[in-house]
Design a protein around this motif. Structure first.
Motif, PDB file in Angstrom:
ATOM      1  N   ALA A  44       0.764  -1.116  -0.077  1.00 61.75           N
ATOM      2  CA  ALA A  44       0.115   0.038   0.157  1.00 61.75           C
ATOM      3  C   ALA A  44       0.995   1.313   0.105  1.00 61.75           C
ATOM      4  N   ALA A  45       1.944   1.309   0.568  1.00 61.33           N
ATOM      5  CA  ALA A  45       2.577   2.452   0.977  1.00 61.33           C
ATOM      6  C   ALA A  45       3.738   2.515  -0.409  1.00 61.33           C
ATOM      7  N   LEU A  46       3.864   1.597  -1.283  1.00 59.84           N
ATOM      8  CA  LEU A  46       4.420   1.895  -2.527  1.00 59.84           C
ATOM      9  C   LEU A  46       3.988   2.861  -3.179  1.00 59.84           C
ATOM     10  N   THR A  47       2.775   3.038  -3.286  1.00 58.06           N
ATOM     11  CA  THR A  47       2.160   4.383  -4.123  1.00 58.06           C
ATOM     12  C   THR A  47       2.644   5.635  -3.697  1.00 58.06           C
ATOM     13  N   THR A  48       3.084   5.708  -2.453  1.00 58.56           N
ATOM     14  CA  THR A  48       3.997   6.944  -2.042  1.00 58.56           C
ATOM     15  C   THR A  48       5.226   6.969  -2.530  1.00 58.56           C
ATOM     16  N   ILE A  49       5.862   6.278  -2.560  1.00 56.75           N
ATOM     17  CA  ILE A  49       7.073   6.204  -3.219  1.00 56.75           C
ATOM     18  C   ILE A  49       7.014   6.332  -4.844  1.00 56.75           C
ATOM     19  N   GLN A  50       6.118   5.798  -5.444  1.00 59.20           N
ATOM     20  CA  GLN A  50       6.053   6.072  -6.947  1.00 59.20           C
ATOM     21  C   GLN A  50       5.637   7.518  -7.345  1.00 59.20           C
ATOM     22  N   SER A  51       4.812   8.117  -6.419  1.00 59.04           N
ATOM     23  CA  SER A  51       4.572   9.344  -6.574  1.00 59.04           C
ATOM     24  C   SER A  51       5.766  10.432  -6.825  1.00 59.04           C
ATOM     25  N   LYS A  52       6.983   9.854  -6.072  1.00 60.63           N
ATOM     26  CA  LYS A  52       8.111  10.462  -6.435  1.00 60.63           C
ATOM     27  C   LYS A  52       9.134   9.994  -7.386  1.00 60.63           C
ATOM     28  N   TYR A  53       8.820   8.671  -7.274  1.00 61.48           N
ATOM     29  CA  TYR A  53       9.929   8.105  -8.248  1.00 61.48           C
ATOM     30  C   TYR A  53       9.076   6.968  -9.206  1.00 61.48           C
ATOM     31  N   PRO A  54       8.351   7.416 -10.154  1.00 60.74           N
ATOM     32  CA  PRO A  54       7.470   6.638 -10.888  1.00 60.74           C
ATOM     33  C   PRO A  54       8.343   5.532 -11.628  1.00 60.74           C
ATOM     34  N   GLY A  55       7.714   4.189 -11.697  1.00 60.76           N
ATOM     35  CA  GLY A  55       8.273   2.987 -11.912  1.00 60.76           C
ATOM     36  C   GLY A  55       9.026   2.169 -11.236  1.00 60.76           C
ATOM     37  N   VAL A  56       9.052   2.697  -9.982  1.00 59.44           N
ATOM     38  CA  VAL A  56       9.920   1.818  -8.960  1.00 59.44           C
ATOM     39  C   VAL A  56       8.866   0.900  -8.544  1.00 59.44           C
ATOM     40  N   GLU A  57       9.320  -0.561  -8.378  1.00 56.81           N
ATOM     41  CA  GLU A  57       8.460  -1.431  -8.293  1.00 56.81           C
ATOM     42  C   GLU A  57       9.353  -2.254  -6.964  1.00 56.81           C
ATOM     43  N   ILE A  58       8.649  -3.309  -6.095  1.00 58.24           N
ATOM     44  CA  ILE A  58       8.982  -4.093  -5.382  1.00 58.24           C
ATOM     45  C   ILE A  58       8.734  -5.752  -5.782  1.00 58.24           C
ATOM     46  N   LYS A  59       9.777  -6.573  -5.347  1.00 61.93           N
ATOM     47  CA  LYS A  59       9.401  -8.046  -5.549  1.00 61.93           C
ATOM     48  C   LYS A  59       9.855  -8.622  -4.665  1.00 61.93           C
ATOM     49  N   LYS A  60       9.304  -9.874  -4.052  1.00 60.13           N
ATOM     50  CA  LYS A  60       9.085 -10.697  -2.954  1.00 60.13           C
ATOM     51  C   LYS A  60      10.565 -11.504  -3.067  1.00 60.13           C
ATOM     52  N   THR A  61      11.386 -11.761  -2.025  1.00 58.28           N
ATOM     53  CA  THR A  61      12.473 -12.530  -2.059  1.00 58.28           C
ATOM     54  C   THR A  61      12.307 -13.445  -0.761  1.00 58.28           C
ATOM     55  N   SER A  62      13.364 -14.344  -0.561  1.00 57.87           N
ATOM     56  CA  SER A  62      13.338 -15.352   0.429  1.00 57.87           C
ATOM     57  C   SER A  62      13.501 -14.512   1.895  1.00 57.87           C
ATOM     58  N   LYS A  63      14.142 -13.318   1.868  1.00 61.37           N
ATOM     59  CA  LYS A  63      14.143 -12.757   3.162  1.00 61.37           C
ATOM     60  C   LYS A  63      13.234 -11.678   3.345  1.00 61.37           C
ATOM     61  N   GLY A  64      12.473 -11.144   2.160  1.00 62.09           N
ATOM     62  CA  GLY A  64      11.484 -10.034   2.373  1.00 62.09           C
ATOM     63  C   GLY A  64      11.251  -9.424   0.903  1.00 62.09           C
ATOM     64  N   TRP A  65      11.749  -8.238   0.660  1.00 65.31           N
ATOM     65  CA  TRP A  65      11.662  -7.698  -0.658  1.00 65.31           C
ATOM     66  C   TRP A  65      12.658  -6.872  -1.076  1.00 65.31           C
ATOM     67  N   GLN A  66      12.672  -6.788  -2.425  1.00 62.24           N
ATOM     68  CA  GLN A  66      13.726  -6.233  -3.329  1.00 62.24           C
ATOM     69  C   GLN A  66      13.181  -5.017  -4.000  1.00 62.24           C
ATOM     70  N   THR A  67      13.700  -3.860  -4.072  1.00 59.82           N
ATOM     71  CA  THR A  67      13.167  -2.924  -4.785  1.00 59.82           C
ATOM     72  C   THR A  67      14.008  -3.064  -6.492  1.00 59.82           C
ATOM     73  N   VAL A  68      12.853  -2.466  -7.335  1.00 57.99           N
ATOM     74  CA  VAL A  68      13.115  -2.690  -8.654  1.00 57.99           C
ATOM     75  C   VAL A  68      13.157  -1.424  -9.309  1.00 57.99           C
ATOM     76  N   ILE A  69      14.359  -0.929  -9.762  1.00 59.60           N
ATOM     77  CA  ILE A  69      14.527   0.305 -10.105  1.00 59.60           C
ATOM     78  C   ILE A  69      14.687   0.581 -11.814  1.00 59.60           C
ATOM     79  N   PRO A  70      13.783   1.274 -12.252  1.00 56.21           N
ATOM     80  CA  PRO A  70      14.261   1.547 -13.669  1.00 56.21           C
ATOM     81  C   PRO A  70      15.413   2.110 -13.899  1.00 56.21           C
ATOM     82  N   GLU A  71      15.948   1.500 -15.111  1.00 56.65           N
ATOM     83  CA  GLU A  71      17.334   2.123 -15.644  1.00 56.65           C
ATOM     84  C   GLU A  71      17.568   3.541 -15.491  1.00 56.65           C
ATOM     85  N   LYS A  72      16.502   4.456 -15.704  1.00 62.54           N
ATOM     86  CA  LYS A  72      16.638   5.746 -16.079  1.00 62.54           C
ATOM     87  C   LYS A  72      17.323   6.291 -14.814  1.00 62.54           C
TER      88      LYS A  72
END
Length: 464
Positions: free
Chosen positions: A383-411
């Protein structure tokens, strides 16, 4: 001696533009209100400030320096920016190389922003005298390399206020995308929780930086000046690169807050140790076939140069335990390079930047919940990811074995060299506004108190 360097093919157009820019600058037109002066550019960071064209900056740049290889390497880098095929710059470097180069700069005042990135032995003195002359200063770190320099730097800030000029250091790491996102996520209380206080054994904040003397810059092997390995001229590692790390601790943990080094800082411990360098290694990066005489006290009987480029500081900032450390090797293993590791521990999640083999030696931000298999946390983070995306459009997260990893557009991965332009643009905006943010100056003073006092503590500890 005065030299003027400008590609012949663009002389008529450039000179016409520069004449117009200078006239506008005199009239106060903000489109050309800044003219750079470069003082003794011994470090490649001086050139990186000019890697891209900057709106509102005159293409004339006035360089004051002693004649020598440092200057020639700087001019060669600027020439490379001017002559590159893609998006070339059009800097017109006008150079004075007399032995009185510093006083000449003060007397002539050809520009209004002095860029300092070079030998640090006299940098603090140069800073003080430059702001006393009524000129703005944009300085590479470190602005002070010992406690004497720290005391003079405090006077320089007071003098800058009196003269109504801006003194600022180049904190490029604030513009690295993973660090920016680490800061953003730490401000989301429903994700990060509250910043832990930590202990000396388990700090709440840890920042580790690994660097190498042999490196590539702008596609070529970097030739370093011999003095770069002399800590009396460059500064020890504990007061050099750690400047960035201490700055990030303050910037991320207490954003926009004014710190007071007399009340908010408690040094816990500090240590320093050398990197050993052979003559052949020294020669490979300096093109010098012998150690200069100023290294005589740093060379062992087996002709090994001991460079005190490594340091570690444990301290408390407003009760939060932090540890910063920097280490220098000679050359990175194949396929690797400088690396950064950063940990912020929250009551609900830990934010960790890693840059190891698993990350292909590129920084990656992980978000690891304190409680394992916390479905409520996963829901809140999503839910909080939308706050991040409002400043940094395109940033995503993905599940890992220990938690989450950010996925950042190359730009967003602009690279370290591009960050110098971003810092300079921010500084130019401050100039336009006529002031720095209220917290910047006291926090710079706090930062240099920590690094220089830690050096004293490390030296005292080594004697026990």
């Amino acid at each position: 001696m005065i030299k003027k360097i400008l590609p012949l093919a663009i002389v008529p157009l450039a000179m016409a533009c520069n004449n117009n820019s200078n006239e506008k600058a005199k009239d106060g037109d903000s489109s050309s209100a800044v003219t750079f002066v470069t003082l003794d550019p011994g470090h490649f960071h001086a050139a990186l400030v000019q890697k891209t064209a900057l709106p509102g900056v005159d293409s004339n740049v006035y360089v004051y320096a002693p004649e020598g290889e440092d200057l020639q390497l700087h001019l060669k880098r600027i020439e490379g920016f001017n002559t590159r095929a893609e998006d070339p710059t059009h800097w017109n470097e006008q150079v004075y190389t007399g032995p009185d180069f510093f006083q000449k700069m003060i007397d002539e005042k050809k520009g209004n922003v002095v860029v300092m990135a070079g030998n640090n032995q006299k940098k603090t003195e140069y800073i003080f005298k430059t702001v006393d002359a009524g000129m703005n200063v944009l300085a590479d770190k470190p602005m002070a390399i010992n406690t004497e320099g720290f005391e003079l730097l405090k006077q320089a800030f007071a003098k800058a206020k009196e003269k109504n000029v801006l003194l600022y250091d180049i904190m490029t790491e604030r513009f690295e995308i993973n660090t920016m996102l680490q800061k953003e996520f730490s401000q989301l209380k429903n994700v990060f929780g509250e910043l832990e206080k930590g202990t000396p054994e388990n700090p709440a904040v840890t920042k580790e930086s690994v660097h190498y003397f042999y490196k590539f810059v702008s596609g070529s092997v970097l030739q370093r000046p011999s003095w770069f390995m002399d800590v009396s001229q460059q500064g020890e590692g504990i007061v050099d690169v750690t400047t960035h790390l201490v700055d990030l601790v303050q910037w991320e943990c207490f954003p926009g807050q004014t710190l007071d080094y007399t009340k908010d800082v408690e040094l816990v411990s500090a240590r320093r140790w050398p990197t050993n360098m052979t003559l052949s290694q020294f020669s490979a990066i300096t093109k010098q076939n012998a150690f200069p005489d100023y290294f005589k006290n740093d060379i062992t009987n087996d002709s090994i140069l001991n460079v005190y480029s490594n340091g570690e500081i444990h301290y408390k900032l407003r009760g939060v335990h932090a540890k910063v450390s920097v280490t220098w090797g000679y050359k990175a293993p194949e396929g690797t390079g400088d690396t950064h590791h950063s940990l912020m521990r929250g009551t609900r999640a830990n934010l960790i930047i890693k840059q190891g083999k698993e990350e292909n030696y590129k920084p990656v931000l992980y978000i690891e919940p304190v409680k394992k298999d916390d479905a409520a946390f996963d829901k809140d983070l999503t839910a909080a990811l939308t706050t991040i995306q409002s400043k940094y459009p395109g940033v995503e997260i993905k599940k890992t074995s220990k938690g989450w990893q950010t996925v950042i557009p190359e730009k967003y991965n602009t690279g370290h060299e591009a960050h110098f332009g971003q810092v300079t643009e921010a500084y130019l905006q401050y100039l336009k506004e006529g002031k720095l943010p209220d917290w910047e100056i006291p926090n710079m003073i706090t930062k240099y108190y920590i690094t220089t006092s830690a050096l004293d503590l490390a030296k005292k500890s080594a004697k026990k």
